[in-house]
Scaffold this motif. Structure first.
Motif, PDB file in Angstrom:
ATOM      1  N   THR A 108      70.328 180.215 100.728  1.00 38.65           N
ATOM      2  CA  THR A 108      70.743 178.823 100.517  1.00 38.65           C
ATOM      3  C   THR A 108      71.115 178.522  99.065  1.00 38.65           C
ATOM      4  N   THR A 158      74.840 169.891  98.614  1.00 37.50           N
ATOM      5  CA  THR A 158      74.036 169.886  99.845  1.00 37.50           C
ATOM      6  C   THR A 158      72.586 170.182  99.512  1.00 37.50           C
ATOM      7  N   ARG A 159      71.673 169.500 100.187  1.00 42.68           N
ATOM      8  CA  ARG A 159      70.252 169.728  99.933  1.00 42.68           C
ATOM      9  C   ARG A 159      69.489 169.923 101.242  1.00 42.68           C
ATOM     10  N   ASN A 160      68.510 170.786 101.179  1.00 42.70           N
ATOM     11  CA  ASN A 160      67.588 170.956 102.301  1.00 42.70           C
ATOM     12  C   ASN A 160      66.177 170.810 101.752  1.00 42.70           C
ATOM     13  N   THR A 161      65.408 169.907 102.344  1.00 37.21           N
ATOM     14  CA  THR A 161      64.088 169.590 101.813  1.00 37.21           C
ATOM     15  C   THR A 161      63.084 170.679 102.177  1.00 37.21           C
ATOM     16  N   THR A 163      62.406 173.324 106.576  1.00 38.43           N
ATOM     17  CA  THR A 163      63.830 173.367 106.901  1.00 38.43           C
ATOM     18  C   THR A 163      64.259 174.825 107.071  1.00 38.43           C
ATOM     19  N   ILE A 180      67.302 177.485 108.174  1.00 42.66           N
ATOM     20  CA  ILE A 180      68.710 177.749 108.466  1.00 42.66           C
ATOM     21  C   ILE A 180      68.830 179.245 108.739  1.00 42.66           C
ATOM     22  N   LEU A 218      69.690 168.162 104.983  1.00 45.52           N
ATOM     23  CA  LEU A 218      68.849 168.696 106.045  1.00 45.52           C
ATOM     24  C   LEU A 218      67.401 168.358 105.703  1.00 45.52           C
ATOM     25  N   SER A 270      63.244 168.136 106.454  1.00 44.08           N
ATOM     26  CA  SER A 270      62.190 168.943 107.078  1.00 44.08           C
ATOM     27  C   SER A 270      61.497 168.157 108.177  1.00 44.08           C
TER      28      SER A 270
END
Length: 278
Positions: A92, A100-103, A107, A109, A121, A123
């Motif tokens: 990532t 773009t961020r994913n917590t 989370t 992918i 995205l 959690s």
């Protein structure tokens, strides 16, 4: 991508003839890796819209399945958690550079998933192999985006939403949620259903080809799709077993009712103005 397609189709023929994961060499592994990288870059997709209709790219879905069939289960570690799978999780480190961020704390992918620019995205959310998540889209807490699902730009997937995966048969189109759609919390979209652009779907609505959509705009009953610019919600209609003795007061089956999203929005705005004026 024609060379990659030829390589995948050749691998598929060899797999059908008995090629196993134990027999896969460096050349075959390189093809499988290139395929996953192309998915993650958005260069290939499991389905595309052609002539106004969504069609599966069968060879892409074959490539996804080959990444299961021609790999062995291995032990991986992510965030200190050990897991056992044929594929590791997706890297990532490209996400922040694209806004773009994913917590943290849940989370996930998987390899072979595409996530667009300026997406979020939350959690714990899960995005499976072959899925496509467009620019500016929100995948909220406890959401699942299934294998090969196609999610458009500026989509809002409400918390605890399930987007089903469709890998087999390879010619079957996956679930599609087009641009600017908002799905309320707890919605479920399965079995290749297409949610049309700009639609708003109420909480806990089940969208599947087996449940009728009563489109009050065109005054017709349709299956497998919600037309663009609709506001949809669940209702229950009388069942064919409505008069059975076991059902006191009648039996009912689920249905989806769709109205014009612009008319609904205008009506709501007019009500708000009236309340404010008084």
């Amino acid at each position: 991508m024609s060379v990659l397609r030829d390589d995948i189709e050749d691998l598929q023929h060899r797999y059908d003839d008995g090629l196993t994961a134990d027999e896969v060499g460096e050349d075959e592994r390189a093809i499988l890796e290139e395929f996953l990288e192309s998915l993650e870059a958005g260069e290939i997709r499991a389905a595309e819209k052609r002539g106004g209709e969504w069609e599966a790219n069968g060879w892409v879905k074959e490539g996804i399945l080959l990444n299961f069939g021609l790999r062995s289960i291995r032990t991986h570690t992510h965030g200190g958690v050990e897991y056992h799978d044929v594929l590791p999780l997706r890297e990532t480190d490209d996400l922040p550079g694209r806004g773009t961020r994913n917590t943290p704390d849940g989370t996930v992918i998987r390899r072979g998933a595409y996530v667009g620019n300026d997406a979020i995205l939350m959690s714990p959310a899960f995005v499976n192999i072959g899925a496509y998540v467009g620019d500016g889209t929100l995948v909220d807490s406890c959401d699942t985006v299934g294998s090969a699902a196609q999610i458009g730009d500026s989509v809002k997937l409400g918390a605890n939403t399930l987007i089903g995966g469709v890998l087999e048969p390879v010619e079957a189109a996956p679930v599609v949620v087009e641009d600017d759609v908002s799905l309320g919390a707890g919605c479920r979209v399965t079995s290749g259903f297409v949610v049309g652009e700009g639609s708003v779907v109420g909480e806990n609505t089940l969208l599947t080809p087996r449940i009728p959509v009563y489109d009050l705009v065109e005054e017709e009953v349709i299956y497998g799709e919600l037309p663009p610019e609709r506001r949809a919600f669940s209702r229950f209609v009388e069942s064919s077993v409505g008069e059975h003795d076991l059902f006191d007061g009648g039996a009912y089956k689920p249905a989806v009712v769709a109205t014009d999203v612009e008319a609904e929005t205008l009506e709501a705005t007019e009500r708000e103005d009236t309340l404010r004026d008084n």
